[in-house]
Every structure is written in structure tokens, then in C-alpha cells.
Design a protein around this motif. Structure first.
Motif, PDB file in Angstrom:
ATOM      1  N   SER A 156       0.842  -1.198   0.000  1.00 27.85           N
ATOM      2  CA  SER A 156       0.000   0.000   0.000  1.00 27.85           C
ATOM      3  C   SER A 156       0.874   1.244   0.000  1.00 27.85           C
ATOM      4  CB  SER A 156      -0.930   0.009   1.224  1.00 27.85           C
ATOM      5  OG  SER A 156      -1.780  -1.117   1.251  1.00 27.85           O
ATOM      6  N   GLY A 157       0.229   2.407   0.126  1.00 26.71           N
ATOM      7  CA  GLY A 157       0.924   3.685   0.229  1.00 26.71           C
ATOM      8  C   GLY A 157       0.147   4.605   1.144  1.00 26.71           C
ATOM      9  N   HIS A 158      -0.157   5.807   0.642  1.00 25.48           N
ATOM     10  CA  HIS A 158      -1.082   6.746   1.265  1.00 25.48           C
ATOM     11  C   HIS A 158      -0.490   7.597   2.380  1.00 25.48           C
ATOM     12  CE1 HIS A 158      -4.952   8.535   1.832  1.00 25.48           C
ATOM     13  NE2 HIS A 158      -5.206   7.955   2.973  1.00 25.48           N
ATOM     14  N   SER A 159       0.099   6.993   3.408  1.00 27.94           N
ATOM     15  CA  SER A 159       0.677   7.796   4.491  1.00 27.94           C
ATOM     16  C   SER A 159       2.042   8.366   4.121  1.00 27.94           C
ATOM     17  CB  SER A 159       0.808   6.962   5.775  1.00 27.94           C
ATOM     18  OG  SER A 159      -0.417   6.912   6.477  1.00 27.94           O
ATOM     19  N   GLU A 160       2.535   7.997   2.934  1.00 26.99           N
ATOM     20  CA  GLU A 160       3.846   8.451   2.456  1.00 26.99           C
ATOM     21  C   GLU A 160       4.944   8.099   3.454  1.00 26.99           C
ATOM     22  OE1 GLU A 160       3.504  12.526   1.233  1.00 26.99           O
ATOM     23  OE2 GLU A 160       1.910  12.069  -0.182  1.00 26.99           O
ATOM     24  N   MET A 161       4.795   6.908   4.010  1.00 24.85           N
ATOM     25  CA  MET A 161       5.800   6.329   4.892  1.00 24.85           C
ATOM     26  C   MET A 161       6.583   5.273   4.114  1.00 24.85           C
ATOM     27  SD  MET A 161       5.522   7.546   8.065  1.00 24.85           S
ATOM     28  CE  MET A 161       6.129   6.239   9.142  1.00 24.85           C
ATOM     29  N   PHE A 162       7.689   4.823   4.687  1.00 26.74           N
ATOM     30  CA  PHE A 162       8.311   3.576   4.274  1.00 26.74           C
ATOM     31  C   PHE A 162       8.277   2.728   5.537  1.00 26.74           C
ATOM     32  CE2 PHE A 162      11.749   2.206   0.979  1.00 26.74           C
ATOM     33  CZ  PHE A 162      10.999   1.104   0.683  1.00 26.74           C
ATOM     34  N   GLU A 163       7.338   1.764   5.574  1.00 27.89           N
ATOM     35  CA  GLU A 163       7.052   1.052   6.821  1.00 27.89           C
ATOM     36  C   GLU A 163       6.670  -0.386   6.528  1.00 27.89           C
ATOM     37  OE1 GLU A 163       4.437   1.665  10.925  1.00 27.89           O
ATOM     38  OE2 GLU A 163       3.848   2.765   9.116  1.00 27.89           O
ATOM     39  N   ARG A 164       7.042  -1.280   7.450  1.00 26.47           N
ATOM     40  CA  ARG A 164       6.592  -2.673   7.401  1.00 26.47           C
ATOM     41  C   ARG A 164       5.926  -3.023   8.719  1.00 26.47           C
ATOM     42  NH1 ARG A 164       8.452  -7.593   9.244  1.00 26.47           N
ATOM     43  NH2 ARG A 164      10.458  -6.679   9.893  1.00 26.47           N
ATOM     44  N   SER A 165       4.763  -3.641   8.622  1.00 25.21           N
ATOM     45  CA  SER A 165       4.052  -4.163   9.791  1.00 25.21           C
ATOM     46  C   SER A 165       3.848  -5.665   9.597  1.00 25.21           C
ATOM     47  CB  SER A 165       2.697  -3.469   9.959  1.00 25.21           C
ATOM     48  OG  SER A 165       2.857  -2.071  10.099  1.00 25.21           O
ATOM     49  N   PHE A 166       3.700  -6.383  10.699  1.00 24.78           N
ATOM     50  CA  PHE A 166       3.445  -7.819  10.624  1.00 24.78           C
ATOM     51  C   PHE A 166       2.285  -8.151  11.540  1.00 24.78           C
ATOM     52  CE2 PHE A 166       4.197 -12.242  12.070  1.00 24.78           C
ATOM     53  CZ  PHE A 166       4.101 -12.871  10.839  1.00 24.78           C
ATOM     54  N   VAL A 167       1.275  -8.832  10.984  1.00 24.54           N
ATOM     55  CA  VAL A 167       0.062  -9.145  11.731  1.00 24.54           C
ATOM     56  C   VAL A 167      -0.186 -10.647  11.689  1.00 24.54           C
ATOM     57  CG1 VAL A 167      -2.388  -8.644  12.027  1.00 24.54           C
ATOM     58  CG2 VAL A 167      -0.876  -6.892  11.042  1.00 24.54           C
ATOM     59  N   ASP A 168      -0.268 -11.237  12.865  1.00 25.79           N
ATOM     60  CA  ASP A 168      -0.537 -12.673  13.016  1.00 25.79           C
ATOM     61  C   ASP A 168      -1.692 -12.794  14.005  1.00 25.79           C
ATOM     62  OD1 ASP A 168      -0.580 -15.394  13.395  1.00 25.79           O
ATOM     63  OD2 ASP A 168       1.334 -15.482  14.472  1.00 25.79           O
ATOM     64  N   ALA A 169      -2.926 -12.748  13.501  1.00 27.26           N
ATOM     65  CA  ALA A 169      -4.105 -12.658  14.364  1.00 27.26           C
ATOM     66  C   ALA A 169      -4.299 -13.896  15.221  1.00 27.26           C
ATOM     67  CB  ALA A 169      -5.354 -12.407  13.512  1.00 27.26           C
ATOM     68  N   ASP A 170      -3.987 -15.082  14.708  1.00 28.24           N
ATOM     69  CA  ASP A 170      -4.244 -16.298  15.478  1.00 28.24           C
ATOM     70  C   ASP A 170      -3.013 -16.784  16.245  1.00 28.24           C
ATOM     71  OD1 ASP A 170      -2.668 -17.365  13.494  1.00 28.24           O
ATOM     72  OD2 ASP A 170      -4.286 -18.473  12.512  1.00 28.24           O
ATOM     73  N   GLY A 171      -1.910 -16.062  16.139  1.00 28.76           N
ATOM     74  CA  GLY A 171      -0.737 -16.366  16.940  1.00 28.76           C
ATOM     75  C   GLY A 171      -0.028 -17.656  16.601  1.00 28.76           C
ATOM     76  N   ASP A 172      -0.203 -18.160  15.377  1.00 29.90           N
ATOM     77  CA  ASP A 172       0.439 -19.427  15.026  1.00 29.90           C
ATOM     78  C   ASP A 172       1.803 -19.228  14.368  1.00 29.90           C
ATOM     79  OD1 ASP A 172      -0.281 -18.406  12.574  1.00 29.90           O
ATOM     80  OD2 ASP A 172      -1.292 -20.230  11.870  1.00 29.90           O
ATOM     81  N   GLY A 173       2.265 -17.986  14.303  1.00 30.85           N
ATOM     82  CA  GLY A 173       3.559 -17.707  13.697  1.00 30.85           C
ATOM     83  C   GLY A 173       3.508 -17.458  12.211  1.00 30.85           C
ATOM     84  N   VAL A 174       2.345 -17.677  11.608  1.00 30.36           N
ATOM     85  CA  VAL A 174       2.164 -17.416  10.184  1.00 30.36           C
ATOM     86  C   VAL A 174       1.223 -16.221  10.049  1.00 30.36           C
ATOM     87  CG1 VAL A 174       1.411 -18.311   7.957  1.00 30.36           C
ATOM     88  CG2 VAL A 174       2.492 -19.840   9.622  1.00 30.36           C
ATOM     89  N   GLY A 175       1.728 -15.127   9.556  1.00 27.76           N
ATOM     90  CA  GLY A 175       0.919 -13.921   9.424  1.00 27.76           C
ATOM     91  C   GLY A 175       1.128 -13.267   8.084  1.00 27.76           C
ATOM     92  N   VAL A 176       0.833 -11.970   8.038  1.00 30.03           N
ATOM     93  CA  VAL A 176       0.911 -11.215   6.787  1.00 30.03           C
ATOM     94  C   VAL A 176       1.790  -9.991   7.013  1.00 30.03           C
ATOM     95  CG1 VAL A 176      -0.394 -10.000   4.995  1.00 30.03           C
ATOM     96  CG2 VAL A 176      -1.425 -11.967   6.177  1.00 30.03           C
ATOM     97  N   HIS A 177       2.697  -9.744   6.088  1.00 34.13           N
ATOM     98  CA  HIS A 177       3.525  -8.537   6.118  1.00 34.13           C
ATOM     99  C   HIS A 177       2.800  -7.431   5.341  1.00 34.13           C
ATOM    100  CE1 HIS A 177       7.199 -10.340   7.822  1.00 34.13           C
ATOM    101  NE2 HIS A 177       6.796 -11.444   7.201  1.00 34.13           N
ATOM    102  N   TYR A 178       2.687  -6.266   5.957  1.00 32.32           N
ATOM    103  CA  TYR A 178       2.048  -5.106   5.339  1.00 32.32           C
ATOM    104  C   TYR A 178       3.095  -4.017   5.121  1.00 32.32           C
ATOM    105  CZ  TYR A 178      -2.574  -7.051   6.464  1.00 32.32           C
ATOM    106  OH  TYR A 178      -3.696  -7.848   6.543  1.00 32.32           O
ATOM    107  N   TYR A 179       3.111  -3.460   3.923  1.00 31.66           N
ATOM    108  CA  TYR A 179       4.076  -2.418   3.587  1.00 31.66           C
ATOM    109  C   TYR A 179       3.361  -1.132   3.170  1.00 31.66           C
ATOM    110  CZ  TYR A 179       8.056  -5.647   3.486  1.00 31.66           C
ATOM    111  OH  TYR A 179       9.044  -6.544   3.830  1.00 31.66           O
TER     112      TYR A 179
END
Length: 601
Positions: free
Chosen positions: A461-484
Motif C-alpha cells: 500500500s501507500g497513502h501515508s507516504e511512509m516507508f514502513e513494514r508491519s506484521f500481523v498474526d491474528a491467530d498467533g500461530d507464527g504465520v501472518g501477513v507482512h504489510y508495507y
């Protein structure tokens, strides 16, 4: 053979006004362009073909010749031009004056004729050469079809966002939000009026504090960024929205294609673009902004221009064509969504001060990413192409179907859309927060459970004009999604949102999933050179995300996501002497199983 550069390879020398031969594409500079309003550019790649589009001012038919594997004798097509009146200049655009530029020097002819053709029945993973001839003037390019799903070795994609082109960008240097300082750094140069930096590049005010303006103009930053991308020879470029500084502002589109298929660069002549709708693509800029509740025609006209330039694969809903679509590039599926119309419509003014959230309070993502116009207002002005993204909408149903099908086929899945769901920046707060921008990306968090369930590897994604990575693992199993958030193409250079009204305030840290940001995780190192601080490393700069996919054994694969920045090297007088391609420290490697799902992180 794909070009390989070291992380610190110098890619350009900057002198004066950055001649095209230095920072633009040498190939573009050498090509005759007088018969082309926009040079040929590539879209919608597949294993069997690609879409080729170009624009002229007189509309005469062009001749396309294609050579390559499996063709035998050259294929020749005559491609007529289709007049697109929605791309004509308005009276305001024709009368516009931009201090520092000769009046009208950025304008082209008034007519835009679109030539477009689907080249199909080609071999997977093959290189083809083409020539487009208009009025006796040829333009040559190449393209490669996507590989077959089970016959590939390496794929490279580039993700970038928020180029927000406009003629003013040739002159404008953006405010450079200060980030963290490295241990031992002398600190930034003085931003006081009359200081050396102020005399050289200018300074401005941010949150009541003086700050430096960036040493490259928006135009220069984007040019070097695109030239660096081109040297890396990617297979496709994902532009996740805000391509132009106002979708209804025709000179903004002229500038975008000047950089990507014109006098300043020809990246898209040889590399296909996968674009996404950004909020700026709905904005009329000089021609009425978002309009008024009584008249949203500026928004309708703005979105019509986007549709005129881009032709995405069919998504089953004709009125939503180009808004969201799927492209399979060999083993990789890229889903592009439209994050611009949440429903029910919402706005910040709907929440009285007594119920607004403060600090890091969070009660839910909200339903809408923009308070600027409603579906009812848009359709009253004649618009018919809005696509809601919420559960139960056509887009939501389509997205789930595509995710399910891609997973069943064992694809590696990437998703792109404009509004970053997890952001530490300007647009990272929901509509009911006291500090909301009215354009927060949090409503797109509703997709996370789908993304995690179907094994999406990364969201861009973009929009905030950041350079950022987030990681979300909702069920806590160690497999999540990287958001940029990759919103650093060539416009703003913002920092994290502050928990206060000054630059001295600590970061708000509203995004609890953030793993890395360029402005806070890559501290600036300034060293004295003859009494003048010089930046030697670190800091937030223009750049992009490089995504390399390598095939492993037994059907496994590896994704390597590398944040890249274009570093301006300064001399003792603070002049930029060259730029260098450098990589940030947050190199993320994702193992992928044979069924296309990411491994534990």
C-alpha cells in the motif's frame, strides 16, 4: 541476463537541472517522440500476451510489428486511434501559471488519441521485440511474457506508491521530516533562515518547528528512482495509487507519462505496470478538488481519466473494470483492490468531541477510508463505477473467490491497494479518532482474516507516504501477513505521527504492529566536513520495495523483500554530487511451501 548492482552502486550524477541524458532513461532520450503524445506502455501481462497502449495527438493509425519465439514471420497490426475527450485540457489548465516555469511550457496538444491492442497467442517466459511506427517515426521496445507456472527460476517485482506527479514538481522540494539520529551523529544542519541549507535548498516549518527541505526536487527524486528501478530489470512494477497530484488535473497525467513513457524515461515501454486507484485519482485538483455535496462532477471526471489510461483484466463487473483485478505472473498472483469507497459512508464530523478517541485508543477499524464524498453524491453526478470494499460488496465477494482459487492452485499471493491498513503515519487513525485525517486506512483491516486464512504473503500500500513494514498474526500461530507502506516514489517525505503538537513530541505509536520505519529505524548519521554536517548514511529517502521470488527444491520458493532508497551524496558545500542505490536494513525473507503458503516467521 538480469543486471545486478551492489547495494551502494552509484546510479546517477546530479548537476544543475539534471539533464535527461543523466537522470532520465538514455533509451527514451534517444528515441524520436514527436509523433507520440505518450510512448507505448505495457499493461496486463500474462503467460500468453500483454496489452500495449500509446497516445498520439492526430489519431492517425499506427503500425505495430512484433517479433519473437513462435511467431515465424513478423506479426503486423494496424492500430487506429480513439479520441478521448475526457483527457482534454480545461480552460483553467490552459490559463494556469506556475512561478518559475514558462507559462504553458508543460502543456502538450489538446487532443488525446488512444491506440491500444492486446497481443496474444505468445509463448510463456519469452522475450519479444516490437516496433510502433507513427507518421514514419518508429519507437522500439521489448517485453517478456510471464513464465509458465511450473517453469520458472526467478521473478522480480517492484512496488512503489505516491509519485503524485505535477509540473510544480520540477521545482518543488518537499519538507524533510526529521527522524532518529544515529549515535555519534552531529545532528542535522541548521534550518534557520539564511543558513547554508536554507540558501541552497530552502527550509520550511513543520509542527511549528523549522525543518530542512529535501535536496532533490520531486521531479529529480522520481526520475532517479525510476532509473534505478529500470536498471534492476524487474518483470513488472506495481504502482499502489496516487500516481498523480489530482486525477482530474491533466498536466499531472502528462507528467506521470513523461517520467514513465516519455521524454524523461521509458520504464513502462519495456516493463508492464499494475496500477491501483489512489485517493488522489478521485481529486480534481485545479478543476474543483472533490467538488461539493451538490456537485461531485470533479470526482467523476477525475476517475474517468484513470479509466482512459488503464485497461485491467476483466473482473466480472463491467462498471468496476480497472478498479480491482487479478494478474497471474507464473506462480505469483497479484490481486489489486480498490480501497477508496467504504460503506456505510463515514466522516469525522459524525463523532462529537465527547466520544472521539485519543492517544492510542482503538475501538475498531471503521467503515470508510474517505470523508470527501458519498456514493449517493457521486452517482447523482453521473458516476457509475464506485466499488465498495466492505463485506457483502461485489468487490469483497470477488476478492474472496480469487483468494480461494489462487490458494487451490498453489499460487504465491500478493495483494495491493492504496490505503495502508496498519500505518504509523498521517493516515493511520480511524475516523472516530480526534487526530484522524478523514482518510485513514484502518477500515481495510477487515480483509486481514481473509488474507491470513488464504496465505497472503504480503500486502502493498501507500497513502501515508511512509516507508514502513508491519506484521500481523491474528491467530498467533507464527504465520501472518507482512504489510508495507511504500509511499516514497517521489512526493512527500513524512515521518511518524507524533503524540503531541511539536516535532519534539514522542512518536504516537498508534500502529502496534509496526516492525520497521525508515525514519525511525534507520537513524541519520551526520558527520562534519569542514564544519558543515554531511549525511553519510541513514534517514528516509525516495525509494521502492524490491520483491525477489526464487524457486527452491520440491516446489518450495523464497520471497525476499528489500526496501531500497536513493541516497543523495553531498559535498562540503551541501551540493548533491551523485545519488546511490542503497538498501535499508529491513530485508525480509519469507519461505513459501509447495502449496504457496508462507512459512512461520
Amino acid at each position: 541476463m538480469r543486471k545486478r548492482k551492489t547495494a551502494y552502486a552509484a546510479v546517477a550524477l546530479i548537476t544543475g537541472l539534471l539533464p535527461i541524458g543523466v537522470l532520465g532513461s538514455p533509451a527514451a532520450a534517444a528515441q524520436p517522440q514527436s509523433e507520440f503524445r505518450i510512448l507505448p506502455y505495457l499493461q496486463s501481462p500474462s503467460s500468453s500476451g500483454v496489452t500495449l497502449t500509446w497516445f498520439t495527438e492526430d489519431g492517425r493509425p499506427g503500425r505495430l510489428t512484433v517479433l519473437g519465439p513462435g511467431i515465424g514471420r513478423p506479426r503486423t497490426y494496424e492500430v487506429a486511434g480513439d479520441l478521448r475527450p475526457e483527457l482534454a485540457y480545461t480552460d483553467r489548465e490552459l490559463a494556469q501559471e506556475i512561478p518559475g516555469l514558462d507559462k504553458g511550457s508543460w502543456l502538450r496538444g489538446q487532443e488525446n488519441h488512444k491506440h491500444t491492442i492486446r497481443i496474444d497467442d505468445l509463448r510463456p517466459g519469452s522475450r519479444y521485440h516490437y516496433t510502433v511506427e507513427q507518421g514514419g517515426v518508429p519507437h522500439r521496445g521489448t517485453f517478456r511474457t510471464a513464465p509458465a507456472k511450473n517453469h520458472w527460476k526467478h521473478i522480480r517485482l517492484i512496488a512503489m506508491s505516491d509519485s503524485e506527479t505535477e509540473p510544480l514538481g520540477r521545482l518543488q522540494r518537499r519538507e524533510w521530516a526529521p527522524g532518529a539520529l544515529a549515535t555519534g551523529s552531529t545532528g542535522r544542519p541548521s534550518a534557520a533562515p539564511g543558513s547554508l541549507w536554507d540558501r541552497t535548498y530552502g527550509t520550511t516549518t513543520l509542527l511549528s518547528s523549522p525543518v530542512l527541505r529535501y535536496p532533490l526536487t520531486e521531479d529529480e527524486g522520481l526520475r532517479v528512482n525510476l532509473a534505478t528501478v529500470e536498471e534492476r530489470a524487474p518483470d513488472a512494477v506495481l504502482f499502489t495509487g496516487d500516481l498523480v497530484q489530482g486525477g482530474g488535473y491533466q498536466p499531472g497525467w502528462d507528467e506521470f507519462f513523461r517520467h514513465t513513457a516519455g521524454a524523461s524515461g521509458s520504464l513502462l515501454t519495456n516493463i508492464p505496470i499494475l496500477p491501483a486507484f489512489g485517493n488522489w485519482e478521485s481529486f480534481g485538483a485545479l478543476n474543483g478538488g472533490y467538488g461539493t455535496p451538490q456537485d461531485r462532477t470533479p470526482v467523476v471526471r477525475s476517475r474517468a481519466k484513470y479509466h482512459a489510461y488503464f485497461d485491467a483484466p476483466d473482473n466480472g463487473t463491467p462498471e468496476h473494470r480497472d478498479n480491482y483485478y487479478r494478474v497471474d505472473y507464473g506462480p505469483v498472483t497479484v490481486l489489486t483492490l480498490d480501497s477508496n469507497n467504504g460503506e456505510p459512508d463515514d466522516r469525522a464530523a459524525a463523532y462529537p468531541p465527547s466520544v472521539k478517541l485519543t492517544g492510542r485508543q482503538y475501538t475498531g477499524p471503521g467503515t470508510d477510508t474517505q470523508e470527501n464524498f458519498t456514493r449517493a453524491e457521486y452517482e447523482a453526478a453521473g458516476g457509475r463505477d464506485l466499488s465498495a470494499f466492505n463485506p457483502g460488496s461485489r468487490q469483497w465477494t470477488w476478492a474472496e473467490e480469487q483468494l480461494r482459487a489462487a490458494r487451490a492452485a498453489g499460487q504465491i499471493v500478493l495483494v495491493q491497494f492504496h490505503h495502508a491498513p496498519y500505518s504509523s503515519g498521517e493516515h493511520g487513525l480511524p475516523m472516530n479518532h480526534a487526530l484522524t485525517s478523514g482518510q485513514g486506512g484502518t477500515p481495510m483491516r477487515i480483509y486481514h482474516d481473509l488474507f491470513e486464512r488464504y496465505g497472503v504473503a504480503a500486502v502493498l500500500s501507500g497513502h501515508s507516504e511512509m516507508f514502513e513494514r508491519s506484521f500481523v498474526d491474528a491467530d498467533g500461530d507464527g504465520v501472518g501477513v507482512h504489510y508495507y507502506d511504500v509511499g516514497v516514489s517521489g512526493d512527500g517525505l513524512r515521518g511518524v505521527r507524533r503524540d503531541g503538537s511539536t516535532l519534539d513530541s514522542p512518536p504516537l505509536n498508534y500502529n502496534g504492529f509496526s516492525q520497521w520505519t525508515a525514519d525511525q529505524s534507520e537513524p541519520e548519521m551526520w558527520e562534519n566536513a569542514g564544519g558543515t554536517p554531511q549525511l553519510t548514511s541513514g534517514g528516509k529517502h525516495y525509494g521502492h520495495l524490491e520483491i525477489d521470488i526464487d524457486r527452491g527444491k520440491r516446489g518450495q520458493a523464497q520471497l525476499t523483500l528489500t526496501p531500497v532508497h536513493i541516497f543523495p551524496v553531498l559535498d562540503a558545500d551541501l551540493r548533491v554530487v551523485r545519488t546511490e542505490r542503497r538498501t535499508y536494513s529491513d530485508r525480509t525473507v519469507i519461505g513459501v511451501a509447495a502449496d504457496g503458503t508462507p512459512d512461520k516467521q
